[in-house]
Structures are given as C-alpha cells and as structure tokens.
Design a protein around this motif. Structure first.
Motif, PDB file in Angstrom:
ATOM      1  N   HIS A   1     -30.536  -1.974 -24.324  1.00 29.42           N
ATOM      2  CA  HIS A   1     -31.790  -2.755 -24.130  1.00 29.42           C
ATOM      3  C   HIS A   1     -31.869  -4.151 -24.237  1.00 29.42           C
ATOM      4  CE1 HIS A   1     -32.393  -3.198 -28.669  1.00 29.42           C
ATOM      5  NE2 HIS A   1     -31.624  -2.016 -28.504  1.00 29.42           N
ATOM      6  N   ARG A   2     -32.764  -4.967 -23.528  1.00 28.39           N
ATOM      7  CA  ARG A   2     -32.721  -6.241 -23.656  1.00 28.39           C
ATOM      8  C   ARG A   2     -34.268  -6.925 -23.588  1.00 28.39           C
ATOM      9  NH1 ARG A   2     -29.718 -11.277 -22.660  1.00 28.39           N
ATOM     10  NH2 ARG A   2     -31.115 -12.886 -22.566  1.00 28.39           N
ATOM     11  N   VAL A   3     -34.444  -7.828 -24.633  1.00 27.39           N
ATOM     12  CA  VAL A   3     -36.071  -8.199 -24.533  1.00 27.39           C
ATOM     13  C   VAL A   3     -35.685  -9.478 -23.617  1.00 27.39           C
ATOM     14  CG1 VAL A   3     -37.236  -9.581 -26.240  1.00 27.39           C
ATOM     15  CG2 VAL A   3     -36.239  -7.912 -27.107  1.00 27.39           C
ATOM     16  N   VAL A   4     -37.036  -9.549 -22.970  1.00 26.93           N
ATOM     17  CA  VAL A   4     -37.406 -10.421 -21.800  1.00 26.93           C
ATOM     18  C   VAL A   4     -38.725 -11.171 -22.333  1.00 26.93           C
ATOM     19  CG1 VAL A   4     -36.017  -9.536 -20.119  1.00 26.93           C
ATOM     20  CG2 VAL A   4     -38.497  -8.552 -20.299  1.00 26.93           C
ATOM     21  N   PRO A   5     -39.196 -12.310 -21.795  1.00 29.03           N
ATOM     22  CA  PRO A   5     -40.211 -12.845 -22.011  1.00 29.03           C
ATOM     23  C   PRO A   5     -41.399 -12.120 -21.753  1.00 29.03           C
ATOM     24  CG  PRO A   5     -38.838 -14.489 -21.217  1.00 29.03           C
ATOM     25  CD  PRO A   5     -38.215 -13.234 -20.811  1.00 29.03           C
ATOM     26  N   GLY A   6     -42.613 -12.285 -22.339  1.00 31.39           N
ATOM     27  CA  GLY A   6     -43.991 -11.540 -22.147  1.00 31.39           C
ATOM     28  C   GLY A   6     -44.614 -12.302 -20.928  1.00 31.39           C
ATOM     29  N   PHE A   7     -45.615 -11.484 -20.580  1.00 34.87           N
ATOM     30  CA  PHE A   7     -46.674 -11.919 -19.661  1.00 34.87           C
ATOM     31  C   PHE A   7     -47.834 -12.917 -20.042  1.00 34.87           C
ATOM     32  CE2 PHE A   7     -44.929  -7.975 -17.803  1.00 34.87           C
ATOM     33  CZ  PHE A   7     -44.473  -8.360 -16.831  1.00 34.87           C
ATOM     34  N   VAL A   8     -48.002 -12.850 -21.577  1.00 27.27           N
ATOM     35  CA  VAL A   8     -49.238 -13.728 -21.999  1.00 27.27           C
ATOM     36  C   VAL A   8     -48.563 -14.307 -23.129  1.00 27.27           C
ATOM     37  CG1 VAL A   8     -50.865 -12.041 -21.095  1.00 27.27           C
ATOM     38  CG2 VAL A   8     -49.900 -11.559 -23.267  1.00 27.27           C
ATOM     39  N   PRO A   9     -49.340 -15.450 -23.429  1.00 30.29           N
ATOM     40  CA  PRO A   9     -48.984 -16.018 -24.650  1.00 30.29           C
ATOM     41  C   PRO A   9     -48.903 -15.109 -25.874  1.00 30.29           C
ATOM     42  CG  PRO A   9     -50.482 -17.374 -23.529  1.00 30.29           C
ATOM     43  CD  PRO A   9     -50.280 -16.281 -22.869  1.00 30.29           C
TER      44      PRO A   9
END
Length: 283
Positions: A147-155
């Motif tokens: 698994h890989r963490v990526v940026p979210g869509f909201v602050p």
C-alpha cells in the motif's frame, strides 16, 4: 485502524462479515444461510479493515478529530512500519453441513506492518486463524498487501492505494478457500463540523458469497467523534452495516458490532462482533 489489520485487518475477498482490521461490524436480526450459500466467517481481510481505523497516519496531513472506518471490505490504507494489530471476531452464521471448516463461532486475525507507505510502499502480512471453537490453529490463512499513502482531496485529508492477496497460503480445511486478489482506494475527508468520512472503492476476484466471482466493492464510513463511528459497505452481493466504539482513546481498543446481509438478499443475515487492538513503533 485502520485496522484497514485495514488491517485489515480486513477485508477485506473471501466474504466474511466482517476489513477488516483488522478489518466495523454491525447489529441486526439474524437468519440461517440457505443450503446454496457458503457459510460465512470473519476473514483476515475484514479483520484488517477493522484495524485500519485505529492507525495514526498523520505524516501527510493533520489527523482528523474523528476516525472513520471501512469495515466489511478491504481498504486502501495499510499499517505503518512497526505496527501490530490483533483482532478477535464472532458471528452467529452457522455452517450448512457438519463438514464445513467454518464453525460459526469465532476467528482471530493479526497483521504486522513492514516497509514505508510514505516514501516507497508499505507491506502488511496478514494471518487468519479460522478454527477457534475446535482445535485452535488447525485451519488458517496467510495473505499480504502492499500500500502507498497519497495526498488527500481536501485540507487535512489523506488517501491510500492498496493491492494484495488474501488466502495466499492456506492450511487445514482452509485449503478449500480460493485466493482473492484485490485492489482498493480509500480517502479520508474531514469536515468543518468535526465529522470525518472515509470513502473506499475497490475490485476483487472473489467478492460474492460463494467466493467465485469478481466484482466491485465499496464502503462509506463516518467518524462522528473520537469515540464513535459507523460504516455501510457493499461487497458484491450483500450490504454490511456497523457501529464501532473506542472507549479509551489512549488504549487503541475498538469494539464493533454489526450485521451482514442486512437486506437478506442472500438469505444470510447475521450478527457480527469484533474486538480489535493496535500498537505501533515496535521497530
């Protein structure tokens, strides 16, 4: 916890629910499964899903006040490096024949987090002990997920992608269970009100009740406050709902109750109960 033992430690998939975390389960009236339906038990993937919501993945964003869950399906989040998640689950689903290896009593799942999901990829190893009521450890499975963490869509939000296999290694009567390959994406969406949501979508090779057909699965989880969360999931044929409670925020323990097949679509409505514990920083 995440416990996508997010775990995950569910999963989240040879249908059980139970993603869980590892791994949340829900409460409802129960009915015995039909003769045509394979009996259901909590899988290692669903246990991981239960455990995922217990993680503190705050390297890319501020940790939300409330912790949503995606119990019932495999989630996109995994365990951070050095994390250990353990979960015990019970369902009143009964076997269709006396020879079925799933006894309808309970199961135990565990997961350990390796790798780095922030800089490269994380790796979760998932253990499922199915035979709890009989000879302990006689039947079980081992799976793995990257698994890989990526940026979210909201602050303040964050997302993660996972790919893995459940039931990759099997022993005892669990040899009758097919491997399940799946990919999932989850994103956490904090809200100004303090409520936080988690949306999960994915695709698996065995998402139906009999574990023979591929298809889409997904869930919507809501963290109402640091102590309470609810989840509704779709796993190819059935709706699974859950409510989780974390009594002590500093003890990483979550108790979840729920129901599988709440609409009785596959004649397998059942009660689900999961207790999950999570720790990290072991190495």
């Amino acid at each position: 916890m995440p416990w996508g033992v997010t775990v995950t430690l569910s999963s989240w998939i040879k249908r059980t629910s139970a993603v869980v975390a590892l791994t949340t389960a829900a409460v409802a009236a129960t009915a015995a499964p039909s003769d045509a339906a394979e009996p259901v038990q909590i899988s290692a993937a669903d246990l991981l899903a239960e455990l995922e919501k217990m993680q503190r993945l705050d390297a890319l964003a501020t940790q939300p006040t409330a912790n949503p869950s995606n119990f019932g399906v495999t989630g996109g989040f995994g365990l951070p490096r050095g994390a250990l998640a353990i979960s015990g689950s019970y369902t009143d689903a009964q076997p269709t024949t006396k020879d079925d290896f799933i006894n309808g009593d309970g199961s135990i799942g565990a997961a350990i987090g390796l790798g780095d999901p922030y800089e490269v990829v994380g790796l979760d190893l998932l253990l499922g002990i199915i035979s709890v009521g009989g000879s302990f450890g006689e039947d079980g499975t081992v799976g793995a997920r990257v698994h890989r963490v990526v940026p979210g869509f909201v602050p303040g939000g964050r997302s993660s992608i996972s790919v893995g296999v459940d039931n990759g290694v099997k022993w005892g009567d669990a040899d009758d269970v097919d491997e399940n390959y799946s990919a999932a994406f989850s994103t956490i969406l904090p809200m100004p009100s303090g409520v936080s949501s988690m949306v999960t979508v994915g695709y698996g090779s065995n998402v139906d009740e009999g574990g023979t057909s591929d298809g889409v699965f997904g869930s919507l989880g809501l963290g109402w406050n640091p102590h309470i969360n609810t989840t509704a999931a779709w796993s190819g044929e059935e709706v699974i709902v859950s409510a989780g409670f974390q009594p002590w925020l500093d003890h990483n323990l979550v108790i979840t109750a729920g129901a599988g097949d709440v609409t009785d679509e596959i004649d397998n409505r059942r009660f689900l109960l999961t207790v999950a514990w999570f720790t990290q920083g072991l190495f």
